[in-house]
Scaffold this motif. Structure first.
Motif, mmCIF file in Angstrom:
data_model
loop_
_atom_site.group_PDB
_atom_site.id
_atom_site.type_symbol
_atom_site.label_atom_id
_atom_site.label_comp_id
_atom_site.label_asym_id
_atom_site.label_seq_id
_atom_site.Cartn_x
_atom_site.Cartn_y
_atom_site.Cartn_z
ATOM 1 N N GLU A 76 0.838 -1.199 0.000
ATOM 2 C CA GLU A 76 0.000 0.000 0.000
ATOM 3 C C GLU A 76 0.868 1.242 0.000
ATOM 4 O O GLU A 76 0.614 2.194 -0.731
ATOM 5 N N VAL A 77 1.903 1.217 0.835
ATOM 6 C CA VAL A 77 2.807 2.358 0.906
ATOM 7 C C VAL A 77 3.538 2.538 -0.423
ATOM 8 O O VAL A 77 3.623 3.646 -0.964
ATOM 9 N N ARG A 78 4.031 1.425 -0.966
ATOM 10 C CA ARG A 78 4.793 1.515 -2.204
ATOM 11 C C ARG A 78 3.932 2.034 -3.350
ATOM 12 O O ARG A 78 4.338 2.903 -4.108
ATOM 13 N N ARG A 79 2.721 1.478 -3.469
ATOM 14 C CA ARG A 79 1.828 1.937 -4.546
ATOM 15 C C ARG A 79 1.464 3.403 -4.374
ATOM 16 O O ARG A 79 1.336 4.137 -5.355
ATOM 17 N N GLU A 89 4.389 5.307 -5.620
ATOM 18 C CA GLU A 89 4.538 5.056 -7.047
ATOM 19 C C GLU A 89 3.520 5.898 -7.821
ATOM 20 O O GLU A 89 3.872 6.580 -8.789
ATOM 21 N N ASP A 90 2.258 5.852 -7.365
ATOM 22 C CA ASP A 90 1.199 6.615 -8.030
ATOM 23 C C ASP A 90 1.476 8.115 -7.952
ATOM 24 O O ASP A 90 1.233 8.855 -8.896
ATOM 25 N N ARG A 106 3.952 9.007 -10.560
ATOM 26 C CA ARG A 106 3.315 8.997 -11.886
ATOM 27 C C ARG A 106 2.484 10.256 -12.091
ATOM 28 O O ARG A 106 2.580 10.910 -13.125
ATOM 29 N N GLN A 107 1.666 10.570 -11.089
ATOM 30 C CA GLN A 107 0.787 11.736 -11.216
ATOM 31 C C GLN A 107 1.587 13.011 -11.415
ATOM 32 O O GLN A 107 1.241 13.849 -12.246
ATOM 33 N N GLU A 108 2.658 13.147 -10.640
ATOM 34 C CA GLU A 108 3.468 14.354 -10.754
ATOM 35 C C GLU A 108 4.071 14.458 -12.153
ATOM 36 O O GLU A 108 4.122 15.536 -12.733
ATOM 37 N N PHE A 112 12.441 4.801 -10.634
ATOM 38 C CA PHE A 112 11.508 5.677 -11.321
ATOM 39 C C PHE A 112 12.373 6.657 -12.084
ATOM 40 O O PHE A 112 13.324 7.216 -11.542
ATOM 41 N N GLY A 113 12.058 6.891 -13.362
ATOM 42 C CA GLY A 113 12.917 7.790 -14.103
ATOM 43 C C GLY A 113 12.177 8.522 -15.196
ATOM 44 O O GLY A 113 11.017 8.207 -15.504
ATOM 45 N N ALA A 114 12.835 9.502 -15.765
ATOM 46 C CA ALA A 114 12.247 10.262 -16.858
ATOM 47 C C ALA A 114 13.345 10.699 -17.808
ATOM 48 O O ALA A 114 14.500 10.844 -17.403
ATOM 49 N N GLU A 115 12.963 10.872 -19.075
ATOM 50 C CA GLU A 115 13.916 11.340 -20.089
ATOM 51 C C GLU A 115 13.226 12.384 -20.952
ATOM 52 O O GLU A 115 12.041 12.265 -21.240
#
Length: 415
Positions: free
Chosen positions: A17-20, A23-24, A27-29, A122-125
């Motif tokens: 629950e904490v991880r999700r 994680e969410d 993603r939202q940000e 978690f990453g972004a490009e």
RNA sequence: GCCGGGAUGGGGUAGCCUGGUUAUCCUUGGGGACUGUGGAUCCCCGGACGCGCGUUCAAAUCGCGCUCUCGGCCCCA
């Protein structure tokens, strides 16, 4: 008993629950910042990573031959996969191409605090031409994500490969010849760096100046006395970040990276409260696509160590909200057990989280269970209530009970 | 690859040095007291010596090997 493989973890319901949740949140940000999610395979051709990081990496990854004799490995990172994907399928999308991803990676290393053999990134490009705006947008997303998690104690340090490269170039050392020196400077092994610079014919005074530069850290003003395109560039990146409201950014010219594909801005984030493995994020601008057979394109990206970020949040005592269900349906006696499922199903179809007794327990034990789960309400279903087509609704925190018509139940619980 | 601390029911622990009863305490899970009202109390039940080999009449305890784990070194794309 079978133990779990070295360096792996199981996650129970509470932990998931904490991880999700986080994680969410990430993603939202990212979506708020105009990034779109992509996903790539967990295993790849080993060649993808040896091309990027050299043949030596095979020793540090889970590499094997599959049944068809192909050289395969579990991915040790995500940037290489993303760039492979870009070259093969995404190169015609409009630029800048802003992507993010989340997934597990595997490295064959000795586990220790904050380091596992299976870990999550978690990453972004951002693929496009390098501008201070692009770099600031990338750092800005990393900063916004960390800010939103609630983490307090972390530092964002920004550097630029170009500053040392310019100094070495002015001293007559260019291109590939500069790489070994940069590697030693990155690892802060100064005697060996001095030796290499002496061999390359750099004067002692200049060499000392270069080493001194790697120790320059502090607010943006430490760049005031410096001139040159790279310093100007960092100043612009930092100005934008400041305008975006990220004040906890400092300059650290010791962030170097001794790999050829890093081309300009580099940055790191660490959480000092963590032990030896305190870096929670790293990134920079790079040029990789041509290595994988594509056109030469500049990108900026970063990866956040998801597990370490959670560890850092834990050490700071950031509270996690325990999830509860709305209604627990308690049948009174065997004659209404099926009816209880009918009610639970009606609630679920209306989007109300509902659970129901499966153990054929008595009312007392069921209520105790409902309190432990926890459930906000208990819906008590008995023949007595059914005579008037009603149920008893019990508020588990106050203990207050009301008789509610079956038709009104969904409305009552929707609040 | 290197150095050190560990592993005893689901979780937390005692016992190990000095081998010997039914392995301790807390907690958790299931049932009951309570066949229509919860977190309390009492009773009952289930559940462990990381794995293997060796020494011994006898091993949680001693020896060897392995696995996993925690912390640090190296590395960190």
């Amino acid at each position: 008993m079978i133990q779990r493989p070295r360096g792996t973890r199981d996650f129970g319901p509470e932990e998931m629950e904490v991880r999700r949740h986080f994680e969410d949140m990430m993603r939202q940000e990212s979506v708020l910042h105009g990034f779109r999610e992509i996903s790539t395979p967990i295993f790849e051709h080993t060649e993808l990573f040896t091309l990027k990081s050299g043949p030596g990496v095979v020793e540090e990854i889970y590499a094997f031959q599959d049944k068809g004799g192909r050289e395969i490995c579990l991915r040790p990172e995500l940037t290489a996969s993303v760039m492979r994907f870009f070259v093969s399928d995404l190169a015609t999308l409009p630029r800048p191409l802003k992507m993010f991803y989340f997934g597990q990676c595997f490295r064959y290393e000795r586990p220790q605090a904050g380091r596992y053999r299976e870990f999550f990134q978690f990453g972004a490009e951002i693929v496009g031409n390098p501008t201070p705006e692009t770099d600031a947008e990338a750092i800005g997303l990393a900063a916004a994500i960390l800010e939103r998690t609630g983490l307090k104690d972390y530092r964002i340090r920004v550097g630029h490969i170009g500053i040392l490269r310019e100094m070495l170039a002015n001293a007559g050392v260019t291109g590939d010849k500069a790489l070994p020196i940069l590697q030693k400077l990155d690892k802060k092994i100064y005697p060996e760096a001095e030796e290499l610079m002496a061999q390359a014919g750099i004067e002692t005074k200049v060499a000392q100046d270069i080493i001194g530069t790697t120790k320059v850290t502090g607010p943006i003003s430490v760049l005031d006395s410096r001139e040159g395109p790279a310093s100007d560039y960092i100043r612009q990146v930092c100005d934008i970040l400041l305008a975006m409201g990220f004040g906890n950014v400092s300059v650290d010219l010791g962030v170097v990276r001794g790999l050829a594909y890093y081309t300009g801005m580099v940055f790191e984030v660490d959480a000092p409260k963590l032990g030896a493995e305190k870096q929670i994020c790293g990134g920079g601008s790079y040029s990789l696509s041509e290595l994988f057979g594509g056109e030469k394109v500049f990108s900026t990206g970063f990866a956040i160590g998801f597990d370490r970020t959670l560890l850092a949040l834990q050490t700071e005592g950031v509270p996690f909200v325990k999830r509860s269900i709305t209604a627990f349906v308690v049948p009174v006696g065997d004659s209404v057990r099926t009816k209880a499922f009918e009610i639970a199903s009606t609630l679920r179809r209306s989007g109300i989280s509902a659970d129901v007794d499966l153990m054929r327990r008595g009312v007392g034990k069921s209520l105790k269970y409902a309190a432990t789960v926890p459930s906000r309400y208990a819906v008590i279903v008995g023949e007595k209530e059914l005579e008037s087509n009603s149920v008893t609704l019990r508020d588990m925190s106050s203990g207050e009970q009301t008789l509610v018509k079956m038709n009104d139940l969904v409305e009552k619980l929707k609040v």
